[in-house]
Design an enzyme around this catalytic site. Structure first.
Site, PDB file in Angstrom:
ATOM      1  N   CYS A 144       0.918  -1.190  -0.004  1.00  0.00           N
ATOM      2  CA  CYS A 144       0.105   0.097   0.035  1.00  0.00           C
ATOM      3  C   CYS A 144       0.876   1.263  -0.003  1.00  0.00           C
ATOM      4  O   CYS A 144       1.627   1.298  -1.103  1.00  0.00           O
ATOM      5  CB  CYS A 144      -0.860  -0.016   1.247  1.00  0.00           C
ATOM      6  SG  CYS A 144      -2.062   1.338   1.417  1.00  0.00           S
ATOM      7  N   ASP A 179      -9.000  -3.131  -7.419  1.00  0.00           N
ATOM      8  CA  ASP A 179      -8.615  -1.887  -6.458  1.00  0.00           C
ATOM      9  C   ASP A 179      -8.941  -0.789  -7.143  1.00  0.00           C
ATOM     10  O   ASP A 179      -8.670  -0.075  -7.621  1.00  0.00           O
ATOM     11  CB  ASP A 179      -6.926  -2.023  -6.205  1.00  0.00           C
ATOM     12  CG  ASP A 179      -6.494  -1.172  -5.379  1.00  0.00           C
ATOM     13  OD1 ASP A 179      -6.924  -0.197  -4.841  1.00  0.00           O
ATOM     14  OD2 ASP A 179      -5.383  -1.373  -5.070  1.00  0.00           O
ATOM     15  N   HIS A 185      -7.871  -4.103  -3.038  1.00  0.00           N
ATOM     16  CA  HIS A 185      -6.584  -3.376  -2.403  1.00  0.00           C
ATOM     17  C   HIS A 185      -6.331  -4.181  -1.213  1.00  0.00           C
ATOM     18  O   HIS A 185      -7.334  -4.813  -0.620  1.00  0.00           O
ATOM     19  CB  HIS A 185      -6.843  -2.132  -2.111  1.00  0.00           C
ATOM     20  CG  HIS A 185      -5.753  -1.305  -1.610  1.00  0.00           C
ATOM     21  ND1 HIS A 185      -4.837  -0.995  -2.256  1.00  0.00           N
ATOM     22  CD2 HIS A 185      -5.490  -0.878  -0.385  1.00  0.00           C
ATOM     23  CE1 HIS A 185      -3.736  -0.212  -1.794  1.00  0.00           C
ATOM     24  NE2 HIS A 185      -4.165  -0.276  -0.423  1.00  0.00           N
TER      25      HIS A 185
END
Length: 293
Positions: free
Chosen positions: A170, A227, A262
């Site tokens: 991330c 995502d 994600h």
């Protein structure tokens, strides 16, 4: 992008955090960061320390020390090094476990707490507040310098820093791209769903797409097709920028898992997708084994 000497680091930051606030975090959190939400307890991977030297460390940096976590094979020296870069939640149990997983594969893995000057992620319960009060105030220059310091620590404590690997998740996935262009000793990177484009600011002057052509080692990008925060067009833009770059840039590649959201590798969160996470982990190990060993 060139390596930033420690002596020049403070001059690149706006006149706030270091001298006035000092270090907000002097020890790593235990357990998992609260802001990440309810634990997905059934899927949490727990890696033991048998055969490892593992635990918290203090890493000297230009203006003091930051805490970090280190795991490596016990009794070994000249071990290949992988820097592990945190999510927005800081260095908590998930990141520590990732370090132990790499150590079981023969690497020294080090995760420095890169928010040590700005705040303690473990004290927050809400992601928006954590981002606004801590994450958004962390300068890229500080991060790159602290990673340099972490690599230096590794070299003095049994690690082979001539060929460094770096991985991150991330927020840390974005940093993987930047640091691979920054440090000439980085020979391989694995970026897990890190953003590739963004606005240029005083704290974040460049983004991965801006430095794509000048990587020091090839980067493997592991991304999710679902995502919502990283649109497919940004991956295509990054691929086009890499194709115009040097040999390492052209050797970089993306793997997109179509059904993954994600944070699909974060086994402690509801976003975890076992199939994509395991496939991505094996791809990451292959990438490092082929480029570092």
């Amino acid at each position: 992008m060139n390596r930033i000497p420690d002596a020049d680091f403070n001059s690149l930051l706006p006149p706030l955090q270091l001298n006035r606030r000092g270090f907000m975090v002097t020890a790593l959190a235990t357990g998992f960061t609260l802001a990440a939400g309810p634990l997905n307890a059934e899927t949490i991977i727990r890696t033991d320390t048998e055969g490892l030297t593992a635990g918290d460390i203090m890493i000297p940096v230009g203006d003091g020390e930051i805490p970090g976590y280190r795991a490596m094979p016990a009794g070994k020296t000249n071990v290949p090094v992988i820097l592990v870069v945190q999510e927005i939640f800081g260095v908590h149990e998930y990141i520590k476990d990732v370090c132990r997983r790499f150590a079981k594969q023969g690497y020294m893995a080090i995760a420095p707490e890169l928010y040590a000057r700005q705040g303690d992620p473990s004290k927050y319960t809400e992601i928006p507040k954590l981002f606004a009060e801590v994450v958004s105030k962390v300068p890229d220059a500080q991060v790159l310098s602290d990673l340099d310091a972490s690599a230096k620590w590794a070299g003095s404590n049994g690690g082979n820093t001539q060929d460094i690997g770096i991985t991150g998740f991330c927020w840390g996935g974005r940093i993987v791209w930047l640091y691979t262009a920054h440090n000439p000793n980085v020979k391989a990177g694995v970026a897990w769903y890190g953003r590739l484009v963004g606005d240029s600011t005083e704290l974040t002057p460049k983004h991965p797409v801006d430095i794509a052509a000048s990587l020091n080692g090839p980067v493997l990008g592991l991304y999710g097709g679902k995502d919502a925060g990283i649109p497919p067009d940004t991956i295509k833009a990054m691929e086009a920028a890499l194709a115009k770059g040097n040999t390492a840039s052209k050797a970089s590649k993306f793997i997109v898992y179509p059904d993954a959201p994600h944070a699909f590798h974060a086994d402690y969160r509801p976003s975890y997708r076992e199939e994509a996470a395991k496939a991505g982990w094996q791809e990451a190990l292959n990438w490092f084994n082929n480029n570092l060993k």
